[in-house]
Design a protein around this motif. Structure first.
Motif, PDB file in Angstrom:
ATOM      1  N   LEU A  54       0.837  -1.203   0.000  1.00 17.13           N
ATOM      2  CA  LEU A  54       0.000   0.000   0.000  1.00 17.13           C
ATOM      3  C   LEU A  54       0.871   1.251   0.000  1.00 17.13           C
ATOM      4  N   PHE A  55       1.906   1.248   0.821  1.00 16.75           N
ATOM      5  CA  PHE A  55       2.853   2.359   0.845  1.00 16.75           C
ATOM      6  C   PHE A  55       3.513   2.531  -0.523  1.00 16.75           C
ATOM      7  N   GLN A  56       3.934   1.426  -1.136  1.00 14.76           N
ATOM      8  CA  GLN A  56       4.570   1.494  -2.452  1.00 14.76           C
ATOM      9  C   GLN A  56       3.598   2.028  -3.501  1.00 14.76           C
ATOM     10  N   LEU A  57       2.358   1.588  -3.450  1.00 13.08           N
ATOM     11  CA  LEU A  57       1.355   2.059  -4.403  1.00 13.08           C
ATOM     12  C   LEU A  57       1.086   3.551  -4.238  1.00 13.08           C
ATOM     13  N   GLU A  58       1.019   4.005  -3.002  1.00 12.60           N
ATOM     14  CA  GLU A  58       0.801   5.439  -2.750  1.00 12.60           C
ATOM     15  C   GLU A  58       1.974   6.264  -3.285  1.00 12.60           C
ATOM     16  N   THR A  59       3.176   5.755  -3.114  1.00 11.25           N
ATOM     17  CA  THR A  59       4.351   6.462  -3.611  1.00 11.25           C
ATOM     18  C   THR A  59       4.347   6.500  -5.139  1.00 11.25           C
ATOM     19  N   ILE A  60       4.020   5.391  -5.765  1.00 16.89           N
ATOM     20  CA  ILE A  60       3.930   5.348  -7.232  1.00 16.89           C
ATOM     21  C   ILE A  60       2.864   6.331  -7.711  1.00 16.89           C
ATOM     22  N   SER A  61       1.747   6.374  -7.017  1.00 15.00           N
ATOM     23  CA  SER A  61       0.691   7.324  -7.361  1.00 15.00           C
ATOM     24  C   SER A  61       1.192   8.761  -7.266  1.00 15.00           C
ATOM     25  N   SER A  62       1.976   9.065  -6.246  1.00 18.26           N
ATOM     26  CA  SER A  62       2.530  10.418  -6.101  1.00 18.26           C
ATOM     27  C   SER A  62       3.516  10.735  -7.212  1.00 18.26           C
ATOM     28  N   LEU A  63       4.301   9.745  -7.645  1.00 18.95           N
ATOM     29  CA  LEU A  63       5.213   9.955  -8.772  1.00 18.95           C
ATOM     30  C   LEU A  63       4.431  10.250 -10.048  1.00 18.95           C
ATOM     31  N   LEU A  64       3.315   9.570 -10.245  1.00 15.63           N
ATOM     32  CA  LEU A  64       2.460   9.834 -11.398  1.00 15.63           C
ATOM     33  C   LEU A  64       1.846  11.231 -11.308  1.00 15.63           C
ATOM     34  N   THR A  65       1.430  11.613 -10.127  1.00 17.18           N
ATOM     35  CA  THR A  65       0.861  12.947  -9.927  1.00 17.18           C
ATOM     36  C   THR A  65       1.912  14.020 -10.199  1.00 17.18           C
ATOM     37  N   PHE A  66       3.156  13.755  -9.816  1.00 18.81           N
ATOM     38  CA  PHE A  66       4.226  14.709 -10.125  1.00 18.81           C
ATOM     39  C   PHE A  66       4.345  14.881 -11.635  1.00 18.81           C
ATOM     40  N   GLY A  67       4.150  13.808 -12.383  1.00 23.46           N
ATOM     41  CA  GLY A  67       4.152  13.906 -13.845  1.00 23.46           C
ATOM     42  C   GLY A  67       3.067  14.844 -14.342  1.00 23.46           C
ATOM     43  N   GLU A  68       1.904  14.842 -13.680  1.00 20.26           N
ATOM     44  CA  GLU A  68       0.838  15.778 -14.029  1.00 20.26           C
ATOM     45  C   GLU A  68       1.280  17.218 -13.777  1.00 20.26           C
TER      46      GLU A  68
END
Length: 127
Positions: free
Chosen positions: A96-110
């Motif tokens: 879950l922590f890893q998924l949240e971090t990946i999601s934040s990396l994707l959001t940074f791309g936005e």
């Protein structure tokens, strides 16, 4: 989240509203960076099909500044083709922590495509 935590987030958001775009980006990178070591310290689920080197490169590219934005976008595009995004995941705490971090990396791309406080705040709040 307790009262103190919510107040801290409100103060951070108010402060970030005063930042210039370049500083908004830096604030987002600093928020992401503190999760770099923990997310890479644990092995990613092999079924996700994500190479840890890809995640490391995303952190490095984000911290490299605007000259690396094109490479960051390409890496995000490659990341989105991972089996993780087409599978059903029932994550444990670490995942879950890893998924949240990946999601934040994707959001940074936005943020690279649509700079602004709303996206910056989503990155900062996400981590």
């Amino acid at each position: 989240m307790d009262q103190k935590g919510r107040l801290k987030n409100v103060v951070q958001i108010e402060r970030s509203a005063d930042l210039k775009p370049v500083h908004q980006r830096q604030a987002a990178v600093l928020a992401l960076w503190r999760w770099r070591a923990p997310v890479l310290a644990f092995e990613l689920d092999a079924e996700w099909g994500i190479n840890p080197a890809v995640l490391e490169s995303l952190f490095q590219l984000a911290a490299s500044g605007e000259q690396s934005d094109r490479a960051y976008r390409r890496a995000i595009t490659d990341l989105r083709t991972a089996p993780l995004f087409t599978s059903e995941v029932d994550p444990d705490t670490i995942q879950l922590f890893q998924l949240e971090t990946i999601s934040s990396l994707l959001t940074f791309g936005e943020l690279l495509d649509n700079p602004g406080m709303d996206v910056t705040d989503r990155v900062i709040e996400g981590v």
